[in-house]
Design an enzyme around this catalytic site. Structure first.
Site, short mmCIF file in Angstrom:
data_model
loop_
_atom_site.label_atom_id
_atom_site.label_comp_id
_atom_site.label_asym_id
_atom_site.label_seq_id
_atom_site.Cartn_x
_atom_site.Cartn_y
_atom_site.Cartn_z
N GLY A 52 0.85 -1.18 0.00
CA GLY A 52 0.00 0.00 0.00
C GLY A 52 0.88 1.22 0.00
O GLY A 52 1.77 1.33 -0.84
N GLU A 53 0.67 2.09 0.96
CA GLU A 53 1.47 3.30 1.07
C GLU A 53 1.95 3.40 2.52
O GLU A 53 1.15 3.62 3.42
CB GLU A 53 0.59 4.49 0.65
N SER A 54 3.25 3.24 2.70
CA SER A 54 3.76 3.11 4.06
C SER A 54 3.62 4.39 4.88
O SER A 54 3.47 4.33 6.10
CB SER A 54 5.21 2.64 4.04
N CYS A 84 6.19 -5.21 0.43
CA CYS A 84 6.33 -3.87 -0.15
C CYS A 84 6.21 -2.78 0.91
O CYS A 84 7.14 -2.59 1.68
CB CYS A 84 5.34 -3.70 -1.31
N ARG A 113 12.91 3.45 0.14
CA ARG A 113 11.55 3.54 -0.42
C ARG A 113 11.60 3.89 -1.90
O ARG A 113 12.46 4.66 -2.33
CB ARG A 113 10.73 4.61 0.30
N ILE A 142 5.71 -2.93 -7.43
CA ILE A 142 4.93 -1.71 -7.67
C ILE A 142 5.51 -0.58 -6.81
O ILE A 142 5.36 -0.58 -5.59
CB ILE A 142 3.44 -1.93 -7.30
N ARG A 143 6.18 0.36 -7.46
CA ARG A 143 6.89 1.40 -6.71
C ARG A 143 7.58 0.78 -5.49
O ARG A 143 7.41 1.21 -4.34
CB ARG A 143 5.95 2.54 -6.29
N HIS A 178 4.97 -8.46 -4.35
CA HIS A 178 3.61 -8.77 -3.86
C HIS A 178 3.15 -10.17 -4.28
O HIS A 178 2.37 -10.28 -5.25
CB HIS A 178 2.62 -7.79 -4.50
N GLU A 180 0.87 -11.79 -3.06
CA GLU A 180 -0.58 -11.86 -2.89
C GLU A 180 -1.32 -11.47 -4.17
O GLU A 180 -2.52 -11.71 -4.30
CB GLU A 180 -1.04 -10.96 -1.72
N1 GLN Z 1 6.01 3.00 -2.43
C1 GLN Z 1 5.14 2.53 -1.40
C2 GLN Z 1 5.54 3.04 -0.03
O1 GLN Z 1 6.51 3.70 0.14
C3 GLN Z 1 5.10 1.01 -1.37
C4 GLN Z 1 4.42 0.52 -2.62
C5 GLN Z 1 3.68 -0.78 -2.45
O2 GLN Z 1 3.39 -1.24 -1.36
N2 GLN Z 1 3.30 -1.33 -3.56
O3 GLN Z 1 4.84 2.79 0.90
#
Ligand code: GLN
Length: 200
Positions: A52-54, A84, A113, A142-143, A178, A180
């Site tokens: 997700g987005e940390s 991630c 990150r 993903i990023r 990921h 999942e």
């Molecule tokens: N770039 C996201 C972060 O810094 C992580 C990306 C992801 O979980 N797919 O949280």
């Protein structure tokens, strides 16, 4: 044949791809449930921290009063698996993070990150993971972060393009990618095994 126990594994449900992990864990033989509150955390044998987005996850953990209970969960050596953003959450130290970004810690590593993100927003690659039989897993990045460096107690399980993308220290497992999001639940099966072993 001995009957395998069914451990109860939580998925931290503050933000991120919770549903996909619940499904992967169920397919891998666990009882899976979302965890948002400290009381719910007390009821699980292991925990997945999703992608997700940390930065958001870290803020919500503070807002929901979950930061210290989560840190205690890790400290008591309960099994945790971060994918991630979840990998970022279990890192002891971060690079390219916001000043005020909190992590739980658990793995003696420095995680950068969005490390792959700057080069390539999102991609898939075959990744050979130590301890996972049956050939490489499909790594969905993903990023994604990578692990910049690790301490002596950390086991490097996989690298991609010369960068560490899967690690384990004791009962804490983390991947940059990921599993999942694929139909292949071998990494989740490894985690379910870790939880079984620790619950015994
Ligand atoms: N770039 C996201 C972060 O810094 C992580 C990306 C992801 O979980 N797919 O949280």
């Amino acid at each position: 044949m001995t009957e395998l126990s069914t451990p109860t594994i939580g998925v931290l449900a503050l933000q991120g791809d919770v549903r996909e992990h619940l499904k992967a864990l169920t397919d891998a033989g666990a009882q899976a449930r979302p965890v948002r509150r400290p009381e719910e955390l007390a009821d699980v044998d292991g925990l997945v921290i999703p992608g997700g987005e940390s930065t958001t996850m870290s803020k919500l953990a503070v807002a929901f009063g979950m930061l210290e209970p989560l840190r205690a969960f890790v400290r008591y050596a309960k099994p945790v698996y971060g994918t991630c953003a979840g990998m970022i959450m279990v890192a002891d130290k971060l690079l390219d993070a916001r000043e005020d970004q909190e992590t739980l810690g658990g793995i003696d590593m420095i995680v950068r990150r969005n490390a792959f993100g700057r080069q390539n927003e999102s991609f898939e690659a075959a990744v050979e993971v130590a301890g996972i039989p049956g050939g490489p897993v499909e790594g969905v990045f993903i990023r994604a972060p990578w692990v910049e460096s690790v301490g002596a107690a950390v086991e490097v399980l996989a690298t991609y393009g010369g960068h560490t993308v899967a690690v384990r220290q004791g009962n804490v497992l983390a991947t940059s990618f990921h599993p999942e999001l694929t139909g292949d639940h071998r990494v989740h099966a490894l985690f379910v095994e870790m939880v079984r072993a620790s619950a015994e």
